[in-house]
Design a protein around this motif. Structure first.
Motif, PDB file in Angstrom:
ATOM      1  N   GLU A 348       0.694  -1.168   0.003  1.00  0.00           N
ATOM      2  CA  GLU A 348      -0.047  -0.065   0.003  1.00  0.00           C
ATOM      3  C   GLU A 348       0.714   1.281   0.135  1.00  0.00           C
ATOM      4  OE1 GLU A 348      -2.773   0.033   3.227  1.00  0.00           O
ATOM      5  OE2 GLU A 348      -3.901  -1.694   2.391  1.00  0.00           O
ATOM      6  N   SER A 349       1.913   1.141   0.575  1.00  0.00           N
ATOM      7  CA  SER A 349       2.941   2.491   0.429  1.00  0.00           C
ATOM      8  C   SER A 349       3.342   2.695  -0.929  1.00  0.00           C
ATOM      9  CB  SER A 349       4.334   2.196   1.489  1.00  0.00           C
ATOM     10  OG  SER A 349       5.099   1.173   0.896  1.00  0.00           O
ATOM     11  N   TYR A 350       3.291   1.946  -1.758  1.00  0.00           N
ATOM     12  CA  TYR A 350       3.464   2.178  -3.170  1.00  0.00           C
ATOM     13  C   TYR A 350       2.144   2.726  -3.969  1.00  0.00           C
ATOM     14  CZ  TYR A 350       8.358   1.284  -2.954  1.00  0.00           C
ATOM     15  OH  TYR A 350       9.742   1.462  -2.587  1.00  0.00           O
ATOM     16  N   ALA A 351       1.029   2.403  -3.292  1.00  0.00           N
ATOM     17  CA  ALA A 351      -0.205   2.659  -4.083  1.00  0.00           C
ATOM     18  C   ALA A 351      -0.599   4.126  -3.995  1.00  0.00           C
ATOM     19  CB  ALA A 351      -1.406   1.776  -3.645  1.00  0.00           C
ATOM     20  N   ARG A 352      -0.710   4.777  -5.173  1.00  0.00           N
ATOM     21  CA  ARG A 352      -1.414   6.023  -5.400  1.00  0.00           C
ATOM     22  C   ARG A 352      -0.693   7.022  -4.317  1.00  0.00           C
ATOM     23  NH1 ARG A 352      -5.663   3.132  -4.867  1.00  0.00           N
ATOM     24  NH2 ARG A 352      -5.821   3.580  -2.695  1.00  0.00           N
TER      25      ARG A 352
END
Length: 491
Positions: A348-352
């Motif tokens: 999630e740290s690389y999402a959006r």
């Protein structure tokens, strides 16, 4: 008359074996025989000096590669895995009191960055991707903070640009080292030539001493017969015996000196320890027609001084630029644009991710330095002026050395021709004097004078030959040009 003919026949028989005995004595003392070219090839391939020159060249090459690498993209992997700490820290409570709590934390990060130096401006472009992880073991919290991409630029303003100056200086230094290697090889050839002729001269001394012993032995035997017949005084007989003893001592001394220089020669050219060696006198001498202007042009084109003089002035100018750039107004611009995101798990740290920017302009201005910066600049400028004068003087001295060497070649060429003729004349005169002495027409003193002049003329010829060959290789080293073949020694 019959007795005179008998003396002549006896002397002829005794002297017939001179050359063969001379060669036998030399070969018994020395085994391997080398020409001048073989000696130079050995020195260039096996000597310690040649290995030192090759090592210096290799070192300069890798220094140049290091300089070139500074202008290529640099890729770096960095990180902290892990940074764990467990401690008790004071924590302020909501009611204002302080409580001491135990905390167990771990911080880890890993990142990859690519940077590229900009030689024209002295700045640096970089691209970074980084991920961080935080763990609080007491509260069971884990967080990730990622920077998928950050692009940035660092740029000094009005400062000293070392990259730009190194781009000017280092290629000249590398060219210097390439030419220095060629000059070192020619210097090795010059020293090898010197050692070669040192051995040759001692060989000639030993051969002459051996021949003189044989001559004196033959003369003494004839003199004994003449003394027995009453045709020679005892004083002259004793004088001949003394000459024989002196010749024997001279031979022993020549043998010792020959062994010494032969060992030194073998050690320099890289022959195995203990190997005996002899040299063969060159039969052909280079016929050089050297013009001063051509020699100077080749020296200026081929020698390291072509690059060395320019480098020295550039480095002095670099010091002036450094003194001006580091002592006055300085500013640095730092700007980045990138993406970032925090999350409770890694994916999630690389999402959006969200964008982030940063711009920093820092500066420093000396308000009061008591003339320090001015003095630094003036010192560098004075050093630049001194360097320019020194280079000008060195250029003049360099040109003068070329002219001197060319003129020396011409003088040595004439000297070699004269000593060669003198050697032939002295040998012929001695042969005539010896025959005249055998028939009793001249004294032993005249014979000894002729012998000394013969030996001196032979040594003078070998010395002239040595000086000419050494001057030939010095001229090659001074110009890096082969005047015999008419081609440059540089690639």
């Amino acid at each position: 008359m019959k007795k005179t003919l008998l003396y002549i026949v006896l002397a002829s028989v005794l002297f017939m074996g001179e050359t063969q005995a001379q060669q036998t004595a030399t070969d018994a003392l020395l085994a391997r025989r080398l020409t001048l070219q073989e000696t130079i090839d050995l020195a260039l391939g096996s000597s310690i000096a040649s290995k030192q020159a090759a090592t210096n060249k290799t070192s300069s090459y890798w220094q140049y590669r290091t300089f070139k690498a500074d202008y290529k993209p640099q890729v770096t992997l960095s990180g902290t895995l892990p940074d764990f700490s467990r401690s008790i820290i004071p924590v302020i409570q909501p009611d204002g009191t302080t409580d001491f709590r135990a905390v167990s934390l771990s911080n880890s990060d890993v990142g990859v960055s690519i940077s590229q130096a900009v030689g024209l401006t002295g700045g640096q472009l970089f691209l970074t991707s980084q991920s961080q992880r935080f763990d609080d073991f007491n509260q069971g919290i884990r967080r990730y903070n990622s920077f998928p991409a950050i692009i940035g630029f660092r740029q000094p303003i009005f400062g000293y640009n070392a990259l730009a100056w190194n781009r000017k200086v280092e290629p000249l230094r590398f060219q210097e080292s390439e030419r220095q290697f060629l000059e070192d090889r020619e210097t090795i050839a010059t020293v090898a030539t010197q050692r070669f002729f040192d051995v040759l001269l001692e060989q000639v001394n030993y051969e002459m001493a051996t021949k003189n012993v044989e001559n004196n032995q033959a003369l003494f035997k004839i003199a004994e017969e003449k003394h027995r017949l009453g045709r020679l005084s005892r004083n002259e007989l004793l004088q001949l015996k003394l000459s024989l003893m002196n010749a024997q001592m001279a031979k022993a001394q020549a043998s010792t000196e020959l062994k010494t220089v032969a060992m030194q020669f073998a050690a320099y050219v890289g022959l195995p320890k203990g190997e005996k060696v002899a040299v063969q006198s060159p039969t052909v001498v280079p016929e050089l027609q050297v013009e001063e202007q051509v020699a100077l042009e080749q020296a200026q084109r081929n020698r390291k001084e072509r690059f060395q003089f320019e480098r020295k002035v550039l480095q002095a100018q670099q010091q002036v630029a450094e003194a001006k750039g580091k002592g006055g107004f300085n500013a640095d611009l730092y700007a980045t644009f990138g993406l970032t995101k925090s999350a409770s798990n890694f994916s999630e740290s690389y999402a959006r991710p969200e964008n982030q920017q940063q711009v920093i302009l820092g500066f420093s201005v000396p308000l009061v330095d008591w003339g320090r910066q001015k003095a630094s600049v003036k010192t560098a400028q004075a050093n630049l002026q001194l360097t320019q004068y020194t280079v000008e003087q060195e250029q003049t001295a360099f040109e003068q050395s070329v002219y001197t060497q060319v003129n020396q070649i011409e003088l040595l060429k004439a000297r070699l021709q004269l000593t060669s003729s003198a050697d032939s004349i002295a040998q012929e005169r001695y042969d005539i004097t010896k025959a005249t002495f055998l028939v009793g027409r001249i004294s032993i003193t005249d014979l000894n004078i002729a012998l000394q002049e013969k030996d001196q003329a032979r040594r003078a010829y070998i010395t002239a030959l040595q000086d000419y060959w050494i001057a030939y290789y010095r001229l090659r080293a001074l110009t890096l040009y082969d005047f015999e073949l008419g081609k440059s020694l540089t690639p």
